[in-house]
Design an enzyme around this catalytic site. Sequence first.
Site, short mmCIF file in Angstrom:
data_model
loop_
_atom_site.label_atom_id
_atom_site.label_comp_id
_atom_site.label_asym_id
_atom_site.label_seq_id
_atom_site.Cartn_x
_atom_site.Cartn_y
_atom_site.Cartn_z
N HIS A 38 -8.48 -5.24 4.08
CA HIS A 38 -7.14 -5.38 4.67
C HIS A 38 -7.19 -6.48 5.73
CE1 HIS A 38 -3.43 -4.43 6.80
NE2 HIS A 38 -3.10 -3.60 5.84
N ASP A 84 -4.48 -1.12 -4.72
CA ASP A 84 -3.13 -0.74 -4.31
C ASP A 84 -2.11 -1.82 -4.64
OD1 ASP A 84 -4.26 -2.44 -2.45
OD2 ASP A 84 -3.43 -1.42 -0.70
N HIS A 85 -2.51 -3.08 -4.50
CA HIS A 85 -1.59 -4.19 -4.74
C HIS A 85 -2.38 -5.48 -4.79
CE1 HIS A 85 -2.06 -5.23 -0.49
NE2 HIS A 85 -1.72 -3.99 -0.18
N SER A 104 0.83 -1.21 0.00
CA SER A 104 0.00 0.00 0.00
C SER A 104 0.86 1.25 0.00
CB SER A 104 -0.92 0.00 1.23
OG SER A 104 -1.77 -1.11 1.24
#
Length: 623
Positions: free
Chosen positions: A427, A481-482, A308
């Site tokens: 997350h 983000d990833h 992130s």
Amino acid sequence: MIDSSLKLMLRRLGLLLVVYMLLRLLFYAFNYSTFGEATAGNTLLAFLYGLRFDFAAISIINAPFILLSLFPWGNTLNPVYQRVLKVWFILTNAPFIALALVDVEFFKFIGKRSSNEVATITADIMDQLGQLMQNYWFIVLGFILVVYLLAKVYPSLKEPYTFQKNILLRAMRLLFMAALAVLAIRGGWQLKPLRVSHAFILEPAALGHLSLNSPFTFIKGIGKPQLELKNYFPNQESLLAAMAFDPAKYSQQNGEPLNENVVVIILESFASEYVGALNNGQGYTPFLDSLATQGILFKNAFANGRKSIEALPSVLSGIPSLMQEPYITSAYQANKLHGLGTVLQDAGYKTAFFHGAANGTMGFNNFSKQAGVQEYYGLDDYPLEKRAEDFDGLWGIFDEPYLQYVAHKLTDYNKPFFATLFTLSSHQPYTVPAKYKGRFPKGELEIHESIGYADHALREFFKTASKQPWYNNTLFILTADHTQKSIAPAYQNELGYYRVPLLLFHPGKKFESINPEQVAQHTDIFPTIVDYLNINTNKVLPFGNSLLDTTTNGSAILYNGNSHFLVQQNGVTELTADDQVRFYTFPDFAPAPSPTPNAEQQLKAYVQYFRSGLVNNKLYLED
């Protein structure tokens, strides 16, 4: 010279060597999917080659212990002195054992051994210590067990023993051991001292992570050394020509600025693997899939990093993650920076960044300011009367209420505005509100349910936003983000680790001329926005290209901790740390028999420009 003091010290260091090798075996077992393609022979070689890094780390960490064990004066075999040595031994090695155990799981998130970024997120770790221990209790238990066994089997002094009394011989012995320790730390007689990149000598390159150990990579990260400059090209003209970059491309646009709003939504951990629209309908994102039918979803999009903290510089400033540490925490974090906020502020835009986590998480607040964003909204800025009710108990505000908050907040803004929204709920530990338990598919990975919830929150955001006066005059750009954990073999390769969705959506426009097959990346977002808004600026870096440009098939530049990759539709080019060049097919990443035209020079140009720009603080051509 070889008395009981020397024998004890060597046995104790040998014990550490065994512990390091067992930790490597544990690391291999927990991350087998990363190394599964390697042959048994190369895997064994990776283990053996790892001894080189183990010797180095053990020597660095235990240099004081070696000195105290072989001190030329006094009785180092005194029982009290030996007990002190034991305590020193345990206390100095325990933190590095803990780091190695943490990396068993953390590697899944960042794709490499931990470096000094661990020290930069200490506050975040302490804030989340309770839930981290709850979810990763086995690591805590493993740490306690390893330290207990280390203390239990620690070689102790036994009768009868020998003791060297000659001070001169003892001094010579200490100097000899010091020389061996220095040699171990250097990694041998080679010209350059041992460094992380030396681990990547086997195929597949991922075995380099197996050879390394986390204490070594952490220690090497201390001090944040400057990037090594590359000189593939003699001057700036040849460098720009190799990159095919026209500095005037975005500074000489015709016509008036568009003055529309722009909202960039960065979805936490939304790997392409989870998106149904990118996998023949098999996924966990029904709303994102439906939105893709109304906009342009790029089928070959890549994040420029694995964390992130690496996504924000790529998205907001066009700076890819092409070095070991994230830009935000690197030695170059104070460099001159012109972000999207800077450019859009100059064009009269109101700019804001929203993230429902604690203020300051991963340095997003400071970096967004550096990128020219005027206002930052974190957990502390969320309405107090709703904070307790909407708090996920761990990181911050659940996505659904937070996205509703953002949708209404934007209505209060003067137009035009630019806003970046970073979601949270997908997350780790992938918390879903109690009222939604069982509503979204569990899938095969623990993240899948939270992806379904975050997608639902996105649906509700657009439902609310569509009723706001600013909606029809807004360009939305959605990406992740990833990537995250993977079960699909198609994504378990060097390219798959970076594949994320990237979607352009406008309620009142179609982008029919855009080719969704073109390669896209995070650093394309900056030039795409200034191109779409028709804003003249010379602050666009050469690492990205406007996705509205129909004259190119796009590209992406990636860095895996050892090699740089240039991804293009006609092939993939790899530039290793020792300047070896390899070529692969796209998208299956198989070895290619022939090079992609001009790709080697272009990739080398990117690397040279990036490194010289950071080291010399001259990323921008006007500097």
